[in-house]
Write an enzyme that holds these catalytic residues in place. Structure first.
Site, mmCIF file in Angstrom:
data_model
loop_
_atom_site.group_PDB
_atom_site.id
_atom_site.type_symbol
_atom_site.label_atom_id
_atom_site.label_comp_id
_atom_site.label_asym_id
_atom_site.label_seq_id
_atom_site.Cartn_x
_atom_site.Cartn_y
_atom_site.Cartn_z
ATOM 1 N N SER A 161 -38.073 -36.337 4.313
ATOM 2 C CA SER A 161 -39.522 -36.257 4.400
ATOM 3 C C SER A 161 -39.978 -34.894 3.895
ATOM 4 C CB SER A 161 -39.956 -36.431 5.861
ATOM 5 O OG SER A 161 -41.292 -36.030 6.061
ATOM 6 N N TYR A 187 -38.422 -32.435 14.180
ATOM 7 C CA TYR A 187 -38.414 -33.444 13.127
ATOM 8 C C TYR A 187 -38.080 -32.810 11.778
ATOM 9 C CZ TYR A 187 -40.004 -37.261 10.109
ATOM 10 O OH TYR A 187 -40.071 -38.257 9.157
#
Length: 313
Positions: A161, A187
């Site tokens: 990501s 994350y």
């Protein structure tokens, strides 16, 4: 020697998974898509099945997996769509899938993940996002190494990501035992780990004909964002200066499917792809490109050693 020149394709951010795989015949190939029952995983699996591959949906919710498999079979006419249980945060579940796999594996799409959840720990005390997004897929992929090697020219996709730009892997405190838990830093470092894994796995396994690449699908509204409010999502888009474009699941799956199937990528590994192309280094003030620390070979080797030690404990 494979050229180090950047990979450029005719496709882009608006391309769909069906478009990038058009004309490619995957008959006789076998694929696993983790998280294949929701979001971009569904469309990744559908595109691969539509091209003739046998596709196994490795999912936590097998009932949802069965429904998805039926839908993919109905839309593609390919009856070789299977379902296997997999909880990436559970080492026993990962080991069970590995033990039950027989024969070669040509394509592995490490698509599943969790994002932005409240502080949660596994039974080992590992931070959940790192445990799921990295350790789980690390254990699965290394466990399936023999099956990948048997395929000849196997490809692994490690979904990352643009959030990897938020944080390198902080080896001194991966699991937030010494610092306050921040869901976005957690994350971010897990997504950096996904890129580093591609770098080191390709280095170690290229001789086995296995290549591993990191794939950034772009912004897609899926169940992945279940821990994030609508206001937070909109704020993230605004804070990115309009650099975030919400895509359909079919568009979000395109880069994974292209990297999994395009002849142009034969023998290409250890790289980062977004918008169906290989971008340059990250430019400050944008959410595009790859951070230098995510491609650092020393960090990649260290992460591999840390991961092996963690899963052996």
């Amino acid at each position: 020697m494979v050229s180090a020149s950047r990979i450029v394709t005719p496709f882009g951010a608006e391309s769909t998974a069906a478009e990038v795989v058009a004309g490619i015949d995957l008959t006789g190939r076998r694929a696993i898509v983790t998280g294949g029952a929701s979001g971009i995983g569904v469309e990744t699996a559908r595109a691969l099945a539509g091209a003739g591959a046998e596709v196994t949906l490795a999912v936590r919710n097998t009932e949802a997996g069965d429904r998805t498999a039926e839908d993919i079979i109905a839309t593609t006419g390919n009856k070789q769509v299977l379902v296997a249980p997999l909880d990436l945060a559970d080492r026993a579940s990962v080991a069970e899938l590995v033990a039950g796999w027989e024969g070669p594996l040509h394509i592995l799409v490490n698509n599943a993940g969790v994002m932005g959840n409240p502080e949660t720990r596994t039974t080992e005390g590992w931070e959940l996002q790192f445990a799921t997004n990295h350790f789980g897929h690390f254990g699965l992929t290394t466990g399936l190494h023999a099956a990948l090697a048997a395929a000849g020219g196997a490809r692994v996709m490690s979904l990352t990501s643009s959030a990897h730009l938020r944080s390198p892997v902080l080896f001194s405190d991966i699991h937030f035992r010494e610092r306050p838990y921040d869901p976005w830093l957690a994350y971010g470092q897990s997504k950096t780990a996904n890129v580093l894994f591609a770098v080191e796995a390709t280095k170690r396994w290229a001789g086995d004909g296995i290549t591993v690449n990191a794939v950034m699908p772009g912004g897609i509204r899926t169940n992945l964002q279940r821990h994030i409010s609508e206001q937070e999502l909109e704020a993230a888009a605004r804070n990115a200066g309009g650099d975030v474009r919400w895509r359909t699941p079919e568009q979000g799956a395109a880069t994974s499917v292209l990297v999994a199937t395009a002849p142009l990528l034969d023998g290409i590994g250890g790289r980062y792809f977004e918008d169906c192309n290989e971008p340059g280094p990250h430019q400050p003030g944008t959410r595009r490109g790859v951070a230098a620390y995510a491609l650092d070979p020393e960090a990649a080797e260290r992460l591999w050693e840390v991961s092996v030690a963690a899963l052996a404990s």
